[in-house]
Design a protein around this motif. Structure first.
Motif: not given
Lengths: 277, 295
Positions: A8, A10, B95
């Motif tokens: 991704r 991000s 994350e």
């Protein structure tokens, strides 16, 4: 590799942020290590570059002239003794608090744990004069006793909480098998409480190895000082010889980093167990 | 009480005895002693007459005391900065991008190195001929290459930078721990309901680790009062003058670097203790508040 995962955008951005931040953490240590291996002229030519060759002479001088090994041994003795004594007294006391509470034990527990917030600056003045009366200034024992007293609150808090989680049934079974109090400590609490004991030992070791105020005040002779205190004198005396300063800082840092590499897991757990810094 | 019970109690007390002894001799006695001596004109030798609150009155009349106290409060700026940076770092670490474990370990590294050594590194980096000025000069910013540690405000800035820098890792690990305690199903549910990353962070994550944030905030405030000694010692030595001296450094300075006024040094120590106690009580109050979501 099982099927390349889609990356991704991000994730890439986060990775870049981390990498930039990481550079600010790597650079000071790189600078310290790289310059420790340089001669003074080479340092003044360019202090950002890697050394042309590994020049150990700064470290050799540190050993032959400054006798840093004496201070390293002092630090090791003080930290190891503090860890062992804290563990010994802490395990037994926490076992009482967790498994053998009696009327008033809760109050004792609270008083001891609350004393955690008492800064060392408060007790160090009377202790200095107490120790000089007892002739303990410039001995490792003065510092070890201070560390034992200062480490007790966090140790007892951590171990008592952990020991409370050990099922009572196991302790009762041990009693039926004929164990006394010390038998329970040795055969049940110690083996089952090892993770918390290890977390605590790691923290006590690092805290005592790195501590500054207590040994600075109580150890005034070079040959009795811990490595951190001895180096602080060296760094301020050799302002004009940065590579030598860097070699000194490196020597004091490496043992802590080695500890960190081995016991990192425990540190992460310890921080999250709260209250320990 | 049966014989067996009595014997058990005796053994329990025996187990606690060494800890209580150490506590009384090396925590309680010095505490009582420092409070008593703060009320005397003690000089470390023979003079030790009771003079009431005169030491305190003398301290409150000295301008350097207020300068020092002011410095402590200025240093507080480090707390919101380190909490904020720690929050950002931990949110990003959560994350779990590739390499997050490595970054977490790296950011924590300054925590395990002695504070004095970190301080000396900062002192060397920000010295006039040090790497920071060298870097500024090389990119043509000569006029910013100054005596960083020779001026009150830039010196305080360097100290605050050091305090933030070493604590990023601690904050990160602490808050990541709080976030990991949140049940993933909560975040999953929000995701399914269409909440984006920012909504999840601000409306779910942050409120749920509220207690951890409060804890780190107040802990860091108390630490700013008691843990700065090694940094001040190595970076600025309190100078120029008393311009960067903090209260914990002042206690050391008065007790062990200047002769005679030990009664006054004890009074300073008691003032420091009183401030820390107040902050700790605030901490207790806040952490007693029941908003523990992690259960």
């Amino acid at each position: 590799m099982k099927g390349l995962k889609r990356i991704r955008p991000s994730a890439v951005a986060i990775f870049l942020v981390f990498a930039v931040l990481a550079a600010t953490f790597v650079f000071p240590f790189y600078y310290m290590f790289a310059n420790a291996f340089k001669s003074t002229p080479e340092y003044y030519k360019n202090d950002f570059k890697l050394p042309e060759r590994l020049d150990w002479s700064n470290f050799a001088t540190m050993i032959s002239q400054f006798r840093i090994q004496v201070n390293l041994l002092n630090s090791l003795f003080i930290s190891a003794s503090s860890v062992l004594l804290t563990a010994l007294l802490g395990i037994v006391a926490s076992c009482v608090f967790a498994k053998r509470p009696f009327r008033g034990s809760e109050a004792i527990y609270l008083v001891i744990v609350f004393s955690m917030f008492m800064p060392n600056q408060v007790t160090i003045i009377p202790l200095y004069f107490l120790y000089s009366k007892l002739g303990l200034i410039n001995t490792p024992y003065a510092v070890i006793i201070c560390y034992l007293a200062a480490s007790m609150p966090s140790t007892i808090m951590l171990l008592t909480a952990y020991f409370k989680g050990i099922p009572d049934e196991i302790c009762e079974a041990a009693v039926l098998d004929g164990c006394g109090f010390m038998g329970i400590v040795r055969n049940v609490i110690y083996p089952m409480g090892k993770p918390a004991i290890a977390v605590n030992a790691t923290f006590v070791f690092l805290r005592t190895w790195n501590d500054f105020l207590t040994p600075l005040v109580l150890l005034t002779k070079k040959e009795s000082q811990t490595v951190v205190v001895a180096l602080s004198a060296l760094v301020s005396r050799y302002q004009s010889d940065p590579p030598y300063q860097m070699a000194g800082l490196t020597i004091a840092t490496v043992p802590a980093i080695v500890m960190y590499l081995f016991f990192q897991r425990y540190l992460v757990e310890g921080v999250n167990a709260g209250s320990i810094k | 009480m049966t014989d067996r019970k009595r014997k058990e109690l005796f053994i329990s007390l025996l187990g606690l005895a060494p800890v209580i002894l150490v506590f009384l001799a090396f925590r309680a006695y010095p505490l009582g002693d420092v409070i008593y001596k703060s009320l005397t004109n003690w000089d470390g030798l023979f003079r030790q007459d009771f003079i009431g609150l005169k030491n305190y009155a003398r301290i409150f009349n000295k301008s350097y005391f207020w300068l020092t106290l002011g410095n402590c409060f200025i240093m507080f700026i480090n707390v919101p900065i380190q909490v904020l940076v720690g929050l950002v770092v931990s949110t990003l670490l959560y994350e779990k991008t590739p390499g997050w474990r490595f970054f977490r370990s790296l950011y924590y590294l300054p925590q395990i190195v002695s504070a004095v050594i970190i301080g000396y590194l900062f002192a060397i980096f920000f010295s006039y001929g040090g790497p920071v000025n060298a870097a500024l000069k090389s990119v043509g910013l000569q006029r910013f290459a100054i005596q960083w540690l020779g001026n009150r405000w830039t010196a305080i800035g360097v100290v605050i930078l050091a305090l933030v820098w070493i604590n990023i890792g601690w904050q990160g690990v602490l808050m990541l721990g709080g976030m990991s305690a949140i049940s993933p199903s909560v975040l999953e549910a929000a995701k399914i309901d269409g909440a984006n990353f920012f909504q999840r962070t601000f409306y779910i994550m942050l409120p749920m680790i509220g207690r951890v944030i409060e804890y780190s905030f107040i802990y860091s405030v108390a630490w700013t009062f008691t843990g700065l000694f090694p940094f001040i010692y190595s970076i600025t030595n309190g100078g120029p003058g008393y311009d960067t001296t903090t209260l914990d450094f002042l206690v050391y300075e008065k007790a062990f670097r200047e002769d005679s006024a030990l009664g006054e040094a004890c009074a300073l120590a008691v003032i420091l203790l009183a401030i820390v106690c107040l902050l700790t009580l605030a901490q207790r109050k806040i952490s007693a508040r029941a908003n523990d979501w992690s259960e």
